[in-house]
Design an enzyme around this catalytic site. Sequence first.
Site, PDB file in Angstrom:
ATOM      1  CB  CYS A   1     -10.611 -31.407   4.182  1.00 13.54           C
ATOM      2  SG  CYS A   1      -9.977 -30.724   5.710  1.00 13.54           S
TER       3      CYS A   1
ATOM      4  N   GLY B   1      -7.803 -27.987  -0.432  1.00 17.65           N
ATOM      5  CA  GLY B   1      -6.863 -27.939   0.677  1.00 17.65           C
ATOM      6  C   GLY B   1      -5.440 -27.976   0.204  1.00 17.65           C
TER       7      GLY B   1
ATOM      8  CG  ASN C   1     -14.760 -31.600   3.606  1.00 16.65           C
ATOM      9  OD1 ASN C   1     -15.549 -31.487   2.677  1.00 16.65           O
ATOM     10  ND2 ASN C   1     -14.323 -30.546   4.255  1.00 16.65           N
ATOM     11  N   GLY C   2     -15.082 -31.498   7.029  1.00 19.08           N
ATOM     12  CA  GLY C   2     -16.220 -30.941   7.747  1.00 19.08           C
ATOM     13  C   GLY C   2     -15.817 -30.473   9.124  1.00 19.08           C
TER      14      GLY C   2
ATOM     15  CE1 TYR D   1     -12.520 -18.796  -3.568  1.00 12.86           C
ATOM     16  CE2 TYR D   1     -12.822 -20.373  -1.781  1.00 12.86           C
ATOM     17  CZ  TYR D   1     -11.994 -19.602  -2.584  1.00 12.86           C
ATOM     18  OH  TYR D   1     -10.639 -19.668  -2.413  1.00 12.86           O
TER      19      TYR D   1
HETATM   20  P1  AMP Z   1     -11.590 -10.930   1.120  1.00 13.06           P
HETATM   21  O1  AMP Z   1     -10.375 -10.412   0.444  1.00 13.06           O
HETATM   22  O2  AMP Z   1     -11.305 -11.282   2.570  1.00 13.06           O
HETATM   23  O3  AMP Z   1     -12.799 -10.079   0.994  1.00 13.06           O
HETATM   24  O4  AMP Z   1     -11.936 -12.349   0.479  1.00 13.06           O
HETATM   25  C1  AMP Z   1     -12.686 -12.417  -0.689  1.00 13.06           C
HETATM   26  C2  AMP Z   1     -11.915 -13.159  -1.747  1.00 13.06           C
HETATM   27  O5  AMP Z   1     -11.489 -14.424  -1.217  1.00 13.06           O
HETATM   28  C3  AMP Z   1     -12.798 -13.451  -2.938  1.00 13.06           C
HETATM   29  O6  AMP Z   1     -12.048 -13.127  -4.106  1.00 13.06           O
HETATM   30  C4  AMP Z   1     -13.098 -14.935  -2.873  1.00 13.06           C
HETATM   31  O7  AMP Z   1     -12.971 -15.545  -4.141  1.00 13.06           O
HETATM   32  C5  AMP Z   1     -12.088 -15.500  -1.919  1.00 13.06           C
HETATM   33  N1  AMP Z   1     -12.698 -16.335  -0.866  1.00 13.06           N
HETATM   34  C6  AMP Z   1     -13.938 -16.329  -0.377  1.00 13.06           C
HETATM   35  N2  AMP Z   1     -14.095 -17.254   0.594  1.00 13.06           N
HETATM   36  C7  AMP Z   1     -12.919 -17.883   0.726  1.00 13.06           C
HETATM   37  C8  AMP Z   1     -12.438 -18.949   1.539  1.00 13.06           C
HETATM   38  N3  AMP Z   1     -13.217 -19.557   2.423  1.00 13.06           N
HETATM   39  N4  AMP Z   1     -11.150 -19.314   1.389  1.00 13.06           N
HETATM   40  C9  AMP Z   1     -10.360 -18.707   0.505  1.00 13.06           C
HETATM   41  N5  AMP Z   1     -10.748 -17.699  -0.300  1.00 13.06           N
HETATM   42  C10 AMP Z   1     -12.009 -17.288  -0.209  1.00 13.06           C
END
Ligand code: AMP
Length: 485
Positions: free
Chosen positions: A23, A52, A126-127, A266
């Site tokens: 969040c 979010g 947030n948390g 990220y």
């Molecule tokens: P995946 O397709 O499940 O391997 O997710 C990896 C991709 O999702 C990468 O391109 C990241 O930039 C992005 N990503 C990593 N962690 C998150 C997160 N918590 N929420 C949304 N996207 C994420």
Amino acid sequence: MLLAPNAQYERWKPADDIMPEECGVFGIFMNDRHYDPAEAAYLGLYALQHRGQESAGIAVTDGKCVKQHKGMGLCSEVFKDNLDKLLGGHIAIGHVRYSTTGESKGENAQPLVISYRGGKLSLAHNGNLINSTTLREKMEEEGTVFQTSLDTEVMANLIAKYSKRGLLNAISAMMKVVKGSYALMIMTQDELVAVRDPLGIRPLALGKLDDNYIVASESCAFDAIDAEFVRDVRPGEIIVVNKDGLKSYQAQSSMETALCVFEYVYFARPDSDIDGISVYRSRENMGTRLAQAFPIDADLVSDVPDSATPAASGYAAESGIPYAKALSKNRYVGRTFIQPSQALRERGVKLKLNAMKRNVHGKRLILIDDSIVRGTTSRKIVEMLRLAGAREVHMLISSPPVICPCFFGIDTPSHDQLIGSKNSVEEIRRIIGADTLHYLSIGDLLKTVEGAGCNFCTGCFDGHYPIDMKRALEETEAVELSGIE
Ligand code: AMP
């Protein structure tokens, strides 16, 4: 010392399978009429939208009553016809919420506004608390009624419970009981209060616009309203802003801090500084270190937009290999990661990213992404690039393999869905179909955030969580809530 790795996690299961919430929070106390607080909160939340997209909300007070509006959707949708109803106050807090595997419904949108003996109390959080289920059960036994499944309501009810001793003491008592991560915004009719958990797991920054104080999850929110960054809120600090100015209290200080390193990898915006470190610079440095650790003979360096762009630029500069776009991103598609089914997630990647055929045809590519979680994105992208004629695809990841879930506010799935939890790097390479696959080491990642003046939580990468979860739960079971001073 960071406590208790994998084995301990195995003995601790998240309640109701509800995973943490990502969040963004924002709060402003206006001493002059420079900006309307609701308008400032709207702009600030807009800048924090990446934290979010499921729901957004603002609560405002003019000292007499509290008005709020919240709803499902992006800030632009939620406040399209409703912002004017919130104008005219002197304090505002706001919240954007990211849907994860938790319950996705309107009643869980924040801020949460409750009535207590001191008047109205509004909270935005947030948390994630790791002991909220136990605390909730204890409070329910005492007769407390809950309207939502939010951790925020547990904190609100604890503050209300202890409020006989004044708000500050009540917040400090609440902090003794809750365990986990919180960047918390609290609004009374005449004060704005900001609280960061004792480990500083989630970021929280303090800004100023003339004589007006602002607190936000990230410094990029200050830029949106031309405010200046003052400093980060310290782990365990309670900041109280009222008409007399700002006062700071160190409610709890721990020797250890554990800022989430994934914010840099990220989650945070590249134009934010967190705990003294530029998110952009740290990401660029991740790319530089990847280039030093993994020199590869290739024609092009490229990124999975947008979070890996600074790392690709760092790799290109260090290696001397030119940077070019291999993938074009459709800006109108939301996050693919959180789609409920695998089929939809795969379709989502294709809609969101498309190969730049003319750039990649016949080329040996280095493709940089910030992380691999389930592996959906990387597998689809490698397939797309090969279909577009890429001769070689070398995948480089600017963080270590994600091997463990997060319980402190990042949406990371459970062990069985994490490709890095069950497979070796070579197996992952085979699954995603890349020619080579390399990850940044934890040591190198931590070097990119050196100088932050805090320690980091690396739980998703090594299973070392900053809180001994079993002990925290045992302590919570044993605690006598009425005996907290
Ligand atoms: P995946 O397709 O499940 O391997 O997710 C990896 C991709 O999702 C990468 O391109 C990241 O930039 C992005 N990503 C990593 N962690 C998150 C997160 N918590 N929420 C949304 N996207 C994420």
